[in-house]
Write a protein that holds these residues in place. Sequence first.
Motif, mmCIF file in Angstrom:
data_model
loop_
_atom_site.group_PDB
_atom_site.id
_atom_site.type_symbol
_atom_site.label_atom_id
_atom_site.label_comp_id
_atom_site.label_asym_id
_atom_site.label_seq_id
_atom_site.Cartn_x
_atom_site.Cartn_y
_atom_site.Cartn_z
ATOM 1 N N LYS A 54 65.950 77.538 53.972
ATOM 2 C CA LYS A 54 65.249 78.302 55.014
ATOM 3 C C LYS A 54 65.652 79.775 54.951
ATOM 4 O O LYS A 54 64.821 80.659 55.150
ATOM 5 C CB LYS A 54 65.549 77.733 56.400
ATOM 6 C CG LYS A 54 64.846 78.463 57.522
ATOM 7 C CD LYS A 54 65.138 77.858 58.875
ATOM 8 C CE LYS A 54 64.389 78.590 59.976
ATOM 9 N NZ LYS A 54 64.647 77.998 61.296
ATOM 10 N N CYS A 61 59.821 85.923 53.024
ATOM 11 C CA CYS A 61 58.741 86.224 53.969
ATOM 12 C C CYS A 61 58.950 87.549 54.683
ATOM 13 O O CYS A 61 57.995 88.286 54.910
ATOM 14 C CB CYS A 61 58.585 85.084 54.973
ATOM 15 S SG CYS A 61 57.871 83.596 54.256
ATOM 16 N N PHE A 82 57.732 83.228 62.538
ATOM 17 C CA PHE A 82 58.303 82.564 61.368
ATOM 18 C C PHE A 82 58.869 81.197 61.752
ATOM 19 O O PHE A 82 58.574 80.190 61.109
ATOM 20 C CB PHE A 82 59.408 83.424 60.731
ATOM 21 C CG PHE A 82 60.166 82.700 59.659
ATOM 22 C CD1 PHE A 82 59.658 82.593 58.379
ATOM 23 C CD2 PHE A 82 61.396 82.105 59.941
ATOM 24 C CE1 PHE A 82 60.349 81.908 57.385
ATOM 25 C CE2 PHE A 82 62.096 81.423 58.962
ATOM 26 C CZ PHE A 82 61.572 81.325 57.684
ATOM 27 N N ASN A 85 56.097 78.640 62.553
ATOM 28 C CA ASN A 85 55.330 78.219 61.376
ATOM 29 C C ASN A 85 56.193 77.556 60.305
ATOM 30 O O ASN A 85 55.699 76.733 59.537
ATOM 31 C CB ASN A 85 54.554 79.400 60.796
ATOM 32 C CG ASN A 85 53.386 79.766 61.671
ATOM 33 O OD1 ASN A 85 52.417 79.029 61.758
ATOM 34 N ND2 ASN A 85 53.479 80.898 62.362
ATOM 35 N N TYR A 86 57.480 77.888 60.261
ATOM 36 C CA TYR A 86 58.376 77.265 59.291
ATOM 37 C C TYR A 86 58.455 75.757 59.537
ATOM 38 O O TYR A 86 58.531 74.970 58.594
ATOM 39 C CB TYR A 86 59.778 77.885 59.344
ATOM 40 C CG TYR A 86 60.725 77.221 58.393
ATOM 41 C CD1 TYR A 86 60.708 77.543 57.042
ATOM 42 C CD2 TYR A 86 61.611 76.236 58.825
ATOM 43 C CE1 TYR A 86 61.555 76.911 56.138
ATOM 44 C CE2 TYR A 86 62.461 75.598 57.937
ATOM 45 C CZ TYR A 86 62.426 75.937 56.594
ATOM 46 O OH TYR A 86 63.260 75.293 55.713
ATOM 47 N N LYS A 88 56.251 73.822 60.227
ATOM 48 C CA LYS A 88 55.104 73.149 59.615
ATOM 49 C C LYS A 88 55.339 72.849 58.136
ATOM 50 O O LYS A 88 54.786 71.883 57.620
ATOM 51 C CB LYS A 88 53.835 73.996 59.784
ATOM 52 C CG LYS A 88 53.412 74.150 61.229
ATOM 53 C CD LYS A 88 52.237 75.085 61.373
ATOM 54 C CE LYS A 88 51.905 75.323 62.835
ATOM 55 N NZ LYS A 88 50.872 76.341 63.002
ATOM 56 N N ILE A 89 56.131 73.667 57.454
ATOM 57 C CA ILE A 89 56.374 73.408 56.032
ATOM 58 C C ILE A 89 57.645 72.587 55.824
ATOM 59 O O ILE A 89 57.853 72.036 54.745
ATOM 60 C CB ILE A 89 56.412 74.703 55.179
ATOM 61 C CG1 ILE A 89 57.624 75.580 55.497
ATOM 62 C CG2 ILE A 89 55.114 75.474 55.292
ATOM 63 C CD1 ILE A 89 57.906 76.640 54.455
ATOM 64 N N ASN A 97 62.229 73.713 50.144
ATOM 65 C CA ASN A 97 60.917 74.349 50.205
ATOM 66 C C ASN A 97 60.455 74.814 48.836
ATOM 67 O O ASN A 97 61.091 75.681 48.230
ATOM 68 C CB ASN A 97 60.978 75.539 51.162
ATOM 69 C CG ASN A 97 61.443 75.117 52.539
ATOM 70 O OD1 ASN A 97 60.733 74.433 53.250
ATOM 71 N ND2 ASN A 97 62.665 75.496 52.901
ATOM 72 N N LEU A 105 53.096 79.809 53.813
ATOM 73 C CA LEU A 105 53.711 80.393 54.999
ATOM 74 C C LEU A 105 53.520 81.901 55.031
ATOM 75 O O LEU A 105 53.168 82.469 56.074
ATOM 76 C CB LEU A 105 55.201 80.036 55.039
ATOM 77 C CG LEU A 105 56.005 80.575 56.218
ATOM 78 C CD1 LEU A 105 55.432 80.105 57.554
ATOM 79 C CD2 LEU A 105 57.463 80.164 56.092
ATOM 80 N N LEU A 109 51.662 84.073 57.931
ATOM 81 C CA LEU A 109 52.366 85.138 58.660
ATOM 82 C C LEU A 109 51.671 86.490 58.567
ATOM 83 O O LEU A 109 51.884 87.352 59.418
ATOM 84 C CB LEU A 109 53.806 85.256 58.154
ATOM 85 C CG LEU A 109 54.700 84.054 58.430
ATOM 86 C CD1 LEU A 109 56.063 84.238 57.771
ATOM 87 C CD2 LEU A 109 54.865 83.804 59.924
#
Length: 122
Positions: A54, A61, A82, A85-86, A88-89, A97, A105, A109
Amino acid sequence: MGACAETSCGKAYMEWQAVKEMNKRGVYTPDQVEKVLNKNWKKFNSEDNTFVSKEVVQSVCTEGVNYLGSIGNGITFDKESFDKNYKKIDPMGLEKNPKIAVQGLLTVLTKPEDDEKDKKKK
């Protein structure tokens, strides 16, 4: 620009102007997103791992959003967006990731707010 518009140089100039106008509105081409992703992926993932944490995703990002905003609509990295929405992944918090998820992502963003959705919420 009559005759010049028909040349490859003229066409490239018109395309550049169109992209510049899109960027002002906060719309970035997939190529622009991919280029900034690749640059930052190499910078923050120097070992070229298939999966990143992360922390690396956030660094990629942060720089990506800030760069794209600097050439476009002025958007800057928003930690709250961030974090939302993070999830979600990486819904299970495994911190594995892949690059394609980070690209998605980054795209989310930098996406401009949808005026119609905002009007419906009010």
